[in-house]
Design a protein around this motif. Sequence first.
Motif, short mmCIF file in Angstrom:
data_model
loop_
_atom_site.label_atom_id
_atom_site.label_comp_id
_atom_site.label_asym_id
_atom_site.label_seq_id
_atom_site.Cartn_x
_atom_site.Cartn_y
_atom_site.Cartn_z
N TRP A 1 44.00 68.43 -17.75
CA TRP A 1 44.73 67.45 -18.54
C TRP A 1 45.07 65.89 -17.80
N PRO A 2 44.89 64.76 -18.46
CA PRO A 2 44.95 63.56 -17.80
C PRO A 2 46.27 63.42 -17.32
N PRO A 3 46.36 62.57 -16.44
CA PRO A 3 47.82 62.21 -15.64
C PRO A 3 48.88 62.01 -16.62
N HIS A 4 48.77 61.24 -17.68
CA HIS A 4 49.85 60.70 -18.58
C HIS A 4 50.40 61.92 -19.18
N VAL A 5 49.45 62.98 -19.67
CA VAL A 5 49.70 64.18 -20.44
C VAL A 5 50.45 65.16 -19.65
N LEU A 6 49.97 65.30 -18.30
CA LEU A 6 50.63 66.11 -17.38
C LEU A 6 52.05 65.86 -17.02
N ILE A 7 52.41 64.50 -17.01
CA ILE A 7 53.81 63.75 -16.75
C ILE A 7 54.64 63.90 -17.87
N ARG A 8 54.09 63.97 -18.99
CA ARG A 8 54.94 63.91 -20.32
C ARG A 8 55.42 65.49 -20.35
N ARG A 9 54.59 66.33 -20.09
CA ARG A 9 54.71 67.84 -20.63
C ARG A 9 55.39 68.28 -19.38
N GLY A 10 55.02 67.94 -18.03
CA GLY A 10 55.70 68.46 -16.93
C GLY A 10 57.25 68.03 -16.97
N ALA A 11 57.53 66.86 -17.52
CA ALA A 11 58.97 66.55 -17.45
C ALA A 11 59.79 67.01 -18.65
N VAL A 12 59.18 67.34 -19.48
CA VAL A 12 59.84 67.92 -20.44
C VAL A 12 60.31 69.38 -20.14
N VAL A 13 59.30 70.14 -19.38
CA VAL A 13 59.73 71.49 -18.71
C VAL A 13 60.86 71.49 -17.77
N ALA A 14 60.71 70.61 -16.87
CA ALA A 14 61.56 70.38 -15.69
C ALA A 14 62.97 69.81 -16.49
N MET A 15 62.90 69.22 -17.33
CA MET A 15 64.16 68.79 -18.11
C MET A 15 64.99 70.01 -18.45
N LEU A 16 64.22 71.08 -19.09
CA LEU A 16 64.87 72.05 -19.64
C LEU A 16 65.37 72.87 -18.40
N GLY A 17 64.82 72.94 -17.40
CA GLY A 17 65.13 73.62 -16.22
C GLY A 17 66.55 72.95 -15.62
N PHE A 18 66.48 71.71 -15.49
CA PHE A 18 67.76 71.31 -15.15
C PHE A 18 68.99 71.44 -16.11
N LEU A 19 68.54 71.45 -17.48
CA LEU A 19 69.91 71.45 -18.31
C LEU A 19 70.42 73.17 -18.35
N VAL A 20 69.25 74.12 -18.12
CA VAL A 20 69.85 75.10 -17.81
C VAL A 20 70.87 75.60 -16.94
N ALA A 21 70.21 74.81 -15.43
CA ALA A 21 70.87 75.08 -14.41
C ALA A 21 72.39 74.49 -14.42
N GLY A 22 72.64 73.66 -15.24
CA GLY A 22 73.91 72.96 -15.04
C GLY A 22 74.91 73.79 -15.92
N PHE A 23 74.46 75.20 -16.70
CA PHE A 23 75.49 75.83 -17.22
C PHE A 23 75.07 77.11 -17.12
N THR A 24 74.49 77.69 -16.08
CA THR A 24 74.10 79.02 -16.09
C THR A 24 75.53 79.94 -15.72
N ALA A 25 75.36 81.22 -16.15
CA ALA A 25 76.54 81.98 -16.15
C ALA A 25 76.36 83.06 -15.00
N ALA A 26 75.26 83.30 -14.37
CA ALA A 26 75.02 84.17 -13.45
C ALA A 26 74.04 83.75 -12.46
N PRO A 27 73.86 83.99 -10.90
CA PRO A 27 73.32 83.72 -10.05
C PRO A 27 71.78 83.66 -10.31
N TRP A 28 71.44 84.94 -10.93
CA TRP A 28 69.89 85.07 -11.31
C TRP A 28 69.40 83.99 -12.38
N GLN A 29 70.32 83.56 -13.16
CA GLN A 29 69.99 82.47 -14.24
C GLN A 29 69.92 81.09 -13.30
N LEU A 30 70.55 80.65 -12.58
CA LEU A 30 70.55 79.65 -11.52
C LEU A 30 68.97 79.69 -10.99
#
Length: 404
Positions: free
Chosen positions: A280-309
């Motif tokens: 993928w070209p760089p701008h596509v990698l950044i856009r899609r990668g940032a969305v995936v990472a964003m989801l990880g951050f959101l889940v991390a802030g509200f995890t209910a168990a260590p394995w989820q973190l």
Amino acid sequence: MSAPSAPPLKLLPLILANAACMMAMNAFIALLAPLARTLALNEWQAGASVTVAGVLWFLLARPWGRLSDRWGRKRVIATGIAGFAAAYLALAAGIHWALLTLPGTLAGFLLLLAGRGAIGAFYAAIPAAANAMIADRTPVERRAAAMATLGASSAIGLVLGPSLAGWLVGGGLVLPLYAMAGLAVVALIVAIYGLPGGDAPLAPRDATPVRMGDPRLRMPVVVALVAMGSVAIAQICVGFYAMDRWGLSREHAGRVAGYALTAVGVALIAAQVGVRRLQWPPHVLIRRGAVVAMLGFLVAGFTAAPWQLIASYFVMALGMGLVFPAFSAMAANAVAAHEQGTVAGTVSAAQGIGMVLGPLAGTLLYGIAPAVPFVVGALMLASIAFWVGTAREPAVARPADEAA
């Protein structure tokens, strides 16, 4: 720019040298807490010894990159690794002396500060010149993949360094330090005999210096700053979060943090190896990668168990593994051949700023509420995804640009 006229670069020596130095950099982090306790240092003093390396990385990345435009990439990489190895050996010897004599808190603090500062100052040369070497010898369409391979070697060092230090520490706190200094010497030998020389296009004497705020670099520099700052926030908060969210003991929280950071390393390796296949070209990698990472951050802030973190850290690192090689490739694609070293140093400096500001911002936000740093990280990544996704596709420098 067009495909480089220099012979294709054999990545293996560069990968091995970079992985060895990254192992040494991160091995020290695993030893910091016991060293600080033994030398009677406060937590802020231990933290300052880490921060100083980031500050000097930020300050010296651009000068090292600019120097590689004139000296040559190999010469700067070898100089950086040689200084890195010497500084690490000096730090190991100094800590060995301090552990034997227990000279006092101030002396121990200054020793760590000076040693880590020197290590950071010389390490700044390596990523700047290494990325410029890849840009010199890799066609535009393959740069993101090649830089992802270099990034994967950094992730390997991130995972293996602390693990190796933990295994060697049974022989005493200084044994891992001497071993890492030796590993840096091995990296120097690999760089001297494995990397090609004479590959840097010399910058014309009348060339206009590349500014930190150069419009061509605005997007990759901002993305680099946000990406590294987000990673630093996640790193600094994970141990505190595990203790406060579930009331874990220090030892148990430390294990959870260790598992989470190991998951980060594994995900980075997987993602950056995957970049080579995706093409993928760089701008596509950044856009899609940032969305995936964003989801990880959101889940991390509200995890209910260590394995989820731990799982959320894997997801955020999977996204970051797409983002990191992309902003380096985007910057390299935007400039002419004689500017590659300075530009690689500029992007590296932006990462250094993120490494300095991220821990500070993370701890301040954590004081508001444990979830706040993760939510803020998610918002920053969402902003990056939106900006890159709605902006015009970045221009690629043409051969005429290089002749100018």
